[in-house]
Scaffold this motif. Sequence first.
Motif, short mmCIF file in Angstrom:
data_model
loop_
_atom_site.label_atom_id
_atom_site.label_comp_id
_atom_site.label_asym_id
_atom_site.label_seq_id
_atom_site.Cartn_x
_atom_site.Cartn_y
_atom_site.Cartn_z
N MET A 175 -9.20 43.10 45.47
CA MET A 175 -9.00 41.74 45.01
C MET A 175 -7.69 41.17 45.54
O MET A 175 -6.64 41.82 45.46
CB MET A 175 -9.01 41.69 43.48
N GLY A 176 -7.75 39.96 46.10
CA GLY A 176 -6.55 39.30 46.61
C GLY A 176 -6.34 39.46 48.09
O GLY A 176 -5.52 38.74 48.68
N THR A 177 -7.06 40.38 48.74
CA THR A 177 -6.92 40.55 50.18
C THR A 177 -7.81 39.56 50.92
O THR A 177 -8.70 38.93 50.34
CB THR A 177 -7.30 41.98 50.59
N LEU A 178 -7.57 39.41 52.22
CA LEU A 178 -8.38 38.51 53.02
C LEU A 178 -9.84 38.93 53.01
O LEU A 178 -10.74 38.08 52.92
CB LEU A 178 -7.85 38.48 54.47
N GLN A 179 -10.08 40.23 53.12
CA GLN A 179 -11.46 40.72 53.14
C GLN A 179 -12.21 40.34 51.85
O GLN A 179 -13.42 40.09 51.88
CB GLN A 179 -11.48 42.25 53.31
N ASN A 180 -11.50 40.29 50.74
CA ASN A 180 -12.11 39.89 49.48
C ASN A 180 -12.23 38.38 49.37
O ASN A 180 -13.24 37.86 48.87
CB ASN A 180 -11.29 40.45 48.31
N ASP A 181 -11.24 37.65 49.84
CA ASP A 181 -11.26 36.19 49.74
C ASP A 181 -12.40 35.57 50.54
O ASP A 181 -13.03 34.61 50.10
CB ASP A 181 -9.92 35.62 50.20
N SER A 203 -15.85 27.18 33.89
CA SER A 203 -14.98 28.32 34.20
C SER A 203 -15.49 29.07 35.43
O SER A 203 -14.71 29.47 36.30
CB SER A 203 -14.91 29.27 32.99
N ILE A 204 -16.81 29.25 35.50
CA ILE A 204 -17.39 29.92 36.67
C ILE A 204 -17.15 29.10 37.93
O ILE A 204 -16.75 29.63 38.98
CB ILE A 204 -18.90 30.16 36.45
N LEU A 205 -17.37 27.78 37.83
CA LEU A 205 -17.14 26.91 38.98
C LEU A 205 -15.69 26.98 39.43
O LEU A 205 -15.41 27.09 40.63
CB LEU A 205 -17.52 25.47 38.63
N TYR A 206 -14.76 26.92 38.48
CA TYR A 206 -13.34 26.96 38.83
C TYR A 206 -12.96 28.30 39.44
O TYR A 206 -12.24 28.36 40.45
CB TYR A 206 -12.49 26.69 37.59
N PHE A 207 -13.47 29.38 38.85
CA PHE A 207 -13.10 30.71 39.34
C PHE A 207 -13.59 30.93 40.77
O PHE A 207 -12.83 31.35 41.65
CB PHE A 207 -13.69 31.77 38.41
N VAL A 208 -14.88 30.63 41.01
CA VAL A 208 -15.43 30.83 42.35
C VAL A 208 -14.78 29.89 43.35
O VAL A 208 -14.43 30.30 44.48
CB VAL A 208 -16.96 30.62 42.33
N ALA A 209 -14.56 28.63 42.97
CA ALA A 209 -13.95 27.67 43.89
C ALA A 209 -12.52 28.05 44.22
O ALA A 209 -12.11 27.99 45.39
CB ALA A 209 -14.00 26.27 43.28
N SER A 210 -11.74 28.46 43.24
CA SER A 210 -10.34 28.82 43.50
C SER A 210 -10.26 30.05 44.39
O SER A 210 -9.42 30.11 45.30
CB SER A 210 -9.62 29.08 42.17
N LYS A 211 -11.13 31.03 44.15
CA LYS A 211 -11.12 32.22 44.99
C LYS A 211 -11.61 31.90 46.41
O LYS A 211 -11.06 32.39 47.40
CB LYS A 211 -12.02 33.30 44.38
N GLY A 212 -12.65 31.08 46.51
CA GLY A 212 -13.18 30.75 47.83
C GLY A 212 -12.25 29.90 48.66
O GLY A 212 -12.11 30.09 49.87
N ILE A 213 -11.57 28.94 48.04
CA ILE A 213 -10.67 28.05 48.77
C ILE A 213 -9.40 28.77 49.21
O ILE A 213 -8.76 28.38 50.19
CB ILE A 213 -10.34 26.82 47.90
#
Length: 306
Positions: free
Chosen positions: A270-276, A38-48
Amino acid sequence: MEEIQKKLAEHSGKSRLEKIGKTISFLCIAFIVFVVLSILYFVASKGISTFTKDGVSLWNFLTGTVWNPSSLGENGEPLTGALPMIAGSFIVTLLAAAVATPFAIGAAIFMTEISPTVGKKILQPVIELLVGIPSVVYGFIGLSVVVPFMRNTFGGSGFGIISAAIVLFVMILPTVTSMSVDTLKSVPRYYREASLALGATRWQTIYKVVLRSATPGLLTAVVFGMARAFGEALAVQMVIGNAALMPTSLITPASTLTSILTMNMGNTVMGTLQNDVLWSLALILLVMALFFNILTRWIGKKGAMN
């Protein structure tokens, strides 16, 4: 007959307990695996999402030298160059590991081969004490001692890569030392006895027999220390200066992936470019952590094969 029935009842009871124990163990392992995935998916989805949703080029992100996600460059793309932070993280980590390795191996040799009694009674408690000190204490000491020393010696503000490397050196030294001690102790005693029986001196035995036999374990200790240094956040943030610029000198302010994350993650929506883009930096840290783990396992397998 009654004794046989009692034994069968006890056996069935033990089997039932074993099944319950196996079930609990399986559920715990499954939960841990679920949390990690879950951690891997969450960080990867947010980072990508930086590259899929916000349209940032991966190449420009990895090779760009200007970090200002709120502004646009000449090509209309946000200024999200992460190279200064990536370079800062690698330089600080390599410097700290390069300085800590000879000290750690030397202390381990002293504790195991030269003076085990002194090492066990004095050095080992000191090392255990250093391991238990919180990172914020190291950062505060670095801010109070290392930074003024660098300022008075080399000029400038005192903040920079060399200050962060010194603090990380002290932080990873006990970890690398304790792992090196365990590695040297695991070398079979008959290796030493055979070397001495052939006429080798104690130093020749240490250098040509003990250290060579323990090389895979020592490399694992160094990689483990590098992994800790690469992921350290608070202590580095307090002494490195946190300037998102390409490092031009070891005594000028710089930044790392962790320092930028800890400074800015709470100041973005959360969700903005600066956060992504911050999640993209976190994804790089996650990939490096996986790389260090794979490297450690590879070294261990090579050592077992040899």
